[in-house]
Write a protein that holds these residues in place. Structure first.
Motif, PDB file in Angstrom:
ATOM      1  N   VAL A 180      -1.987   4.587  16.456  1.00 52.54           N
ATOM      2  CA  VAL A 180      -1.626   3.423  17.044  1.00 52.54           C
ATOM      3  C   VAL A 180      -2.218   2.576  16.060  1.00 52.54           C
ATOM      4  N   GLY A 181      -0.588   1.653  15.760  1.00 60.04           N
ATOM      5  CA  GLY A 181      -0.931   1.018  15.349  1.00 60.04           C
ATOM      6  C   GLY A 181       0.351   0.029  14.352  1.00 60.04           C
ATOM      7  N   GLN A 182       0.249  -0.726  12.855  1.00 57.50           N
ATOM      8  CA  GLN A 182       1.561  -1.395  12.805  1.00 57.50           C
ATOM      9  C   GLN A 182       1.942  -0.027  12.210  1.00 57.50           C
ATOM     10  N   THR A 183       1.709   0.395  11.665  1.00 57.67           N
ATOM     11  CA  THR A 183       2.572   1.696  11.191  1.00 57.67           C
ATOM     12  C   THR A 183       2.912   3.384  11.469  1.00 57.67           C
ATOM     13  N   GLY A 184       1.702   3.273  13.094  1.00 62.43           N
ATOM     14  CA  GLY A 184       1.703   3.964  13.984  1.00 62.43           C
ATOM     15  C   GLY A 184       2.758   3.719  15.041  1.00 62.43           C
ATOM     16  N   LYS A 185       1.577   3.982  16.186  1.00 67.53           N
ATOM     17  CA  LYS A 185       2.856   4.100  17.391  1.00 67.53           C
ATOM     18  C   LYS A 185       2.392   2.664  17.874  1.00 67.53           C
ATOM     19  N   ARG A 200      -6.190   4.732  12.797  1.00 65.49           N
ATOM     20  CA  ARG A 200      -5.712   4.927  11.144  1.00 65.49           C
ATOM     21  C   ARG A 200      -6.827   6.292  10.318  1.00 65.49           C
ATOM     22  N   ALA A 201      -8.072   6.053  10.641  1.00 67.16           N
ATOM     23  CA  ALA A 201      -8.822   6.059  10.054  1.00 67.16           C
ATOM     24  C   ALA A 201      -9.959   7.652  10.239  1.00 67.16           C
ATOM     25  N   ALA A 202      -9.373   7.332  11.722  1.00 60.41           N
ATOM     26  CA  ALA A 202      -9.244   9.062  12.154  1.00 60.41           C
ATOM     27  C   ALA A 202      -8.523   9.691  11.844  1.00 60.41           C
ATOM     28  N   VAL A 253     -12.811   2.512  21.622  1.00 61.07           N
ATOM     29  CA  VAL A 253     -13.777   3.661  21.015  1.00 61.07           C
ATOM     30  C   VAL A 253     -14.625   3.720  19.952  1.00 61.07           C
ATOM     31  N   GLY A 254     -15.083   3.039  18.834  1.00 58.98           N
ATOM     32  CA  GLY A 254     -15.226   3.024  18.065  1.00 58.98           C
ATOM     33  C   GLY A 254     -14.550   2.590  16.840  1.00 58.98           C
ATOM     34  N   ILE A 255     -14.160   1.485  17.301  1.00 62.11           N
ATOM     35  CA  ILE A 255     -12.227   1.166  16.389  1.00 62.11           C
ATOM     36  C   ILE A 255     -13.425  -0.359  15.833  1.00 62.11           C
ATOM     37  N   GLN A 282      -4.293  -4.276  11.364  1.00 61.29           N
ATOM     38  CA  GLN A 282      -3.127  -3.027  11.414  1.00 61.29           C
ATOM     39  C   GLN A 282      -3.191  -2.118  12.929  1.00 61.29           C
ATOM     40  N   HIS A 283      -4.264  -1.671  12.929  1.00 58.82           N
ATOM     41  CA  HIS A 283      -4.625  -1.307  14.121  1.00 58.82           C
ATOM     42  C   HIS A 283      -4.063  -2.912  15.918  1.00 58.82           C
ATOM     43  N   LEU A 284      -4.423  -3.506  15.631  1.00 60.71           N
ATOM     44  CA  LEU A 284      -4.493  -4.692  16.314  1.00 60.71           C
ATOM     45  C   LEU A 284      -3.127  -4.621  17.371  1.00 60.71           C
ATOM     46  N   PRO A 344       1.055  -1.296   0.258  1.00 59.11           N
ATOM     47  CA  PRO A 344      -0.279   0.121  -0.391  1.00 59.11           C
ATOM     48  C   PRO A 344       1.034   1.366  -0.571  1.00 59.11           C
ATOM     49  N   PHE A 345       1.965   0.811   0.679  1.00 56.45           N
ATOM     50  CA  PHE A 345       2.920   2.108   0.855  1.00 56.45           C
ATOM     51  C   PHE A 345       3.472   2.867  -0.311  1.00 56.45           C
ATOM     52  N   ASP A 346       3.431   1.189  -1.679  1.00 55.87           N
ATOM     53  CA  ASP A 346       3.863   1.591  -3.231  1.00 55.87           C
ATOM     54  C   ASP A 346       3.541   2.429  -3.558  1.00 55.87           C
ATOM     55  N   ASP A 358       4.202   8.365   3.518  1.00 54.61           N
ATOM     56  CA  ASP A 358       4.048   7.575   4.920  1.00 54.61           C
ATOM     57  C   ASP A 358       1.386   8.044   4.287  1.00 54.61           C
ATOM     58  N   LEU A 359       1.064   7.972   4.648  1.00 53.77           N
ATOM     59  CA  LEU A 359      -0.838   6.980   4.339  1.00 53.77           C
ATOM     60  C   LEU A 359      -0.829   8.392   3.331  1.00 53.77           C
ATOM     61  N   ARG A 360      -0.346   9.577   5.112  1.00 55.43           N
ATOM     62  CA  ARG A 360      -1.470  11.246   4.430  1.00 55.43           C
ATOM     63  C   ARG A 360      -0.943  11.275   3.345  1.00 55.43           C
ATOM     64  N   ALA A 415     -22.344  -0.878  22.918  1.00 58.71           N
ATOM     65  CA  ALA A 415     -23.426   0.273  22.647  1.00 58.71           C
ATOM     66  C   ALA A 415     -23.372   1.210  22.090  1.00 58.71           C
ATOM     67  N   ASP A 416     -24.100   2.322  22.009  1.00 60.86           N
ATOM     68  CA  ASP A 416     -23.397   2.973  20.825  1.00 60.86           C
ATOM     69  C   ASP A 416     -23.010   3.953  21.978  1.00 60.86           C
ATOM     70  N   LEU A 417     -21.485   4.353  21.180  1.00 62.39           N
ATOM     71  CA  LEU A 417     -20.616   5.608  21.784  1.00 62.39           C
ATOM     72  C   LEU A 417     -21.614   6.872  21.783  1.00 62.39           C
ATOM     73  N   TYR A 418     -22.416   7.353  21.680  1.00 59.55           N
ATOM     74  CA  TYR A 418     -22.772   8.464  21.502  1.00 59.55           C
ATOM     75  C   TYR A 418     -23.970   8.730  23.303  1.00 59.55           C
ATOM     76  N   THR A 419     -23.928   7.102  23.595  1.00 54.19           N
ATOM     77  CA  THR A 419     -24.868   7.698  24.895  1.00 54.19           C
ATOM     78  C   THR A 419     -24.025   7.137  25.967  1.00 54.19           C
TER      79      THR A 419
END
Ligand SMILES: Cc1cc2nc3c(=O)[nH]c(=O)nc-3n(C[C@H](O)[C@H](O)[C@H](O)COP(=O)(O)OP(=O)(O)OC[C@H]3O[C@@H](n4cnc5c(N)ncnc54)[C@H](O)[C@@H]3O)c2cc1C
Ligand SMILES: Nc1ncnc2c1ncn2[C@@H]1O[C@H](COP(=O)(O)O)[C@@H](O)[C@H]1O
Lengths: 249, 309
Positions: B242-247, B228-230, B257-259, B264-266, A37-39, A177-179, B296-300
């Motif tokens: 947070v994740g494979q390509t983050g921290k 990543r989505a957020a 919350v809402g993940i 890749q996140h795990l 994906p990075f490529d 990077d991703l962004r 649950a719905d996180l908004y409540t």
């Protein structure tokens, strides 16, 4: 200016990798493979630089099995001009890849080499930095913005604390990077057109570099499994649990 | 064996990530540190106090002010004439510098080690942590990045290392520092926090993220992370990922919350001691690793939770 973009064929990011029962590695038989994906992001950035008139030609290169041709064709369908496959069944480590890429760079004389920051199979995050070292070039790693200005390039980097911008003398190395961007999909007509774009087939031996592995994989095992815990029925129960854990008063 | 460890510092303070790398290096041999930067006398003093360190090499020069890899790598290569291993924390600074050093030494780097199994063998995660490889290096010198969550932190005090200045190598002029946007936050730092509250795509926008996640984090004294989505959607800056390509994080308590719990996140949080998940989809993969789940719905649920803490 010519751009060189190395692309790697890897397990698709949607597939959950399985460790082989004999502990020799990860099972890749009958598994969907895709461009790292990075490529894809690197290819997209190159195409945008060409669209801006900054770049004149995009050459993509892959080191790997014959099927890596498919990955190169994908890059050509996205908009790259020409491809080079350095075909080998052996697994080439980042240092070996960087050495081969240094030779390709000497042949092609690109102004910028754009790589992914990390291959999602080996998770090494090394090749771009190594290539920069071997060439004696500047490196802009983990890029979220790339701006070519005359004989230099400004690269905004995603770092642990936030963002950092560096200015690099050209020619230079960038890793994505991703962004940085959102890669485009290849259209059907472009997929057809890509079939007739040039793809050179080369062998590692032609480049006269030592790519024998330095690391030996002794074994590959599954990580410790986490088991699912309990579900609580209400926020009150969750609060009680947090108190038990000592994180809420 | 002498092992040289890159000291990560910012604003005159030595960062925690260094301490894990010191513990890894101590398993290889005599630990030396390298403090490079401009006006880093204070950092060198602090580094010399770290338990188990024999020597601190200090390179104080404008060329090293922003840890530009082009300038730092030749410095490290010079010192490697007298060391058999070079270790950096697997931070963005370490990941930027170490491979450049490795290639100059003609060595294959060992990324993100989880353990030291022997003088030449190490374990490291591959495929987003879905497999753990045990590898043996055939190179005479080792270049290694160290996963911070996998090693205990060396004590900041109790040591009494000697401090030795190193002559600066000239700046290469290949690159220059232009500027940085480093967010200052009152909250704990993500990679060293004991509690983390992370939000995902379900938070909708940056205002909602701020209104729901930040107060909960503040009640718990927690750091804030994100999927990543957020981050891609601009709810929070890139350094929250947070994740494979983050921290990579491993706090006492991680609240997702809402993940959804993509692999890749795990990869970035599944070594947390206790994982708590709030998600409205009872089949969300995050529940397969969560110790405590609330469907649950996180908004409540989130405002109610914040209110009751
Ligand atoms: C190369 C690559 C690298 C990547 N690196 C990372 C990485 O480092 N870190 C990372 O996180 N991801 C990474 N990803 C992305 C990853 O694959 C997922 O896309 C991402 O983690 C999904 O984020 P999410 O869980 O927030 O969003 P989604 O998957 O969309 O999940 C949203 C969740 O919110 C729940 N939800 C919706 N509304 C509510 C509500 N009202 N109340 C409660 N729950 C609700 C849904 O049920 C769903 O489970 C990477 C992907 C690629 C390709
Ligand atoms: N076999 C390969 N062929 C082409 N490019 C590669 C190969 N291996 C690595 N790369 C490039 O180097 C980047 C970083 O890979 P790595 O250092 O293995 O994490 C990838 O995103 C690719 O751009």
């Amino acid at each position: 200016m010519k751009l060189l973009v190395p692309v790697k064929r890897v397990i698709d990011y949607n597939v959950k990798p399985r460790v082989k029962s004999d502990g020799s590695g990860v099972d890749l038989s009958n598994v969907k493979m895709s461009m790292n994906p990075f490529d894809e992001i690197a290819v997209e950035e190159a195409i945008r630089l060409k669209e801006q008139g900054v770049a004149s030609e995009i050459v993509v290169v892959s080191i790997g099995v014959a099927k890596a041709q498919e990955t190169l064709r994908t890059a050509l369908a996205m908009g790259a001009d020409r491809a080079i496959l350095i075909e080998t069944d052996a697994e080439v480590e980042p240092l070996g890849v960087a050495k081969l890429l240094a030779k390709v760079t000497a042949e092609e004389q690109p102004g910028l080499v754009i790589l992914g920051k990390q291959a999602i199979d080996d998770d090494s995050n090394q090749t771009g930095q190594m290539l920069a070292a071997l060439l004696g070039w500047a490196q802009g790693t983990f890029a979220s913005k790339v701006e070519v200005e005359g004989d230099s390039v400004a690269v905004t980097r995603e770092v642990d604390g936030g963002l950092e911008t560096v200015k690099l003398r050209l020619p230079a190395i960038v890793t994505t990077d991703l962004r940085l961007n959102e890669p485009r999909y290849a259209s059907l007509p472009n997929i057809m057109k890509a079939k007739s774009k040039p793809l050179a087939n080369r062998k590692p031996e032609e480049f006269g570099v030592d790519i024998s592995p330095r690391l030996e994989t002794v074994s590959v095992s599954e990580p410790a499994k986490r088991s699912a815990g309990i579900k609580v029925g209400s926020v009150d129960e969750l609060v009680a649990k947090l108190k038990e854990l000592g994180v809420a008063a | 064996m002498k092992a040289l460890v890159w000291v990560e510092h910012e604003g005159g303070a030595l960062k925690d990530a260094t301490l894990s790398a010191v513990s890894a290096a101590a398993q290889l041999g005599e630990v030396h540190l390298l403090v490079a930067g401009q006006d880093v006398g204070g950092v060198a003093e602090a580094a010399a106090q770290i338990a188990g360190v024999a020597k601190v090499h200090v390179a104080d020069d404008a060329a090293y002010a922003h840890a530009l890899a082009e300038n730092v790598a030749p410095l490290v290569v010079g010192l490697m004439a007298h060391h058999e291993a070079f270790l950096t924390p697997a931070t963005t600074t370490g990941k930027n510098i170490a491979p450049r050093v490795a290639a100059l030494l003609d060595v294959m780097q060992i990324s993100d080690i989880l353990s030291v199994e022997g003088p030449d063998s190490f374990t490291r995660p591959i495929y987003a942590g879905n497999a753990i490889a045990t590898i043996r290096s055939k190179d005479a010198k080792k270049v290694i990045t160290v996963r911070g969550t996998a090693f205990a932190k060396a004590e900041r005090t109790g040591g009494g290392a000697s401090i030795e200045p190193v002559a600066a190598t000239a700046g290469t002029g290949l690159s220059s520092f232009v500027g940085a946007e480093i967010a200052a936050s009152e909250r704990p730092e993500l990679t060293s926090a004991k509690i983390i509250v992370s939000g995902g795509r379900a938070l909708k926008d940056s205002e909602t993220f701020e209104q729901l996640i930040f107060p909960l984090a503040d009640k718990l004294g927690a750091a804030v992370g994100a999927s990543r989505a957020a981050v891609d959607a601009g709810y929070v800056p890139n350094d929250y990922q947070v994740g494979q390509t983050g921290k990579i994080v491993a706090p006492e308590v991680y609240v997702a919350v809402g993940i959804s719990g993509a692999i890749q996140h795990l990869a970035g949080m599944k070594d947390s001691k206790t994982i708590i998940a709030i998600n409205k989809d009872e089949d969300a993969p995050i529940f397969q690793v969560a110790d405590i789940g609330l469907v649950a719905d996180l908004y409540t649920a989130v405002p109610e939770l914040t209110g009751k803490l």
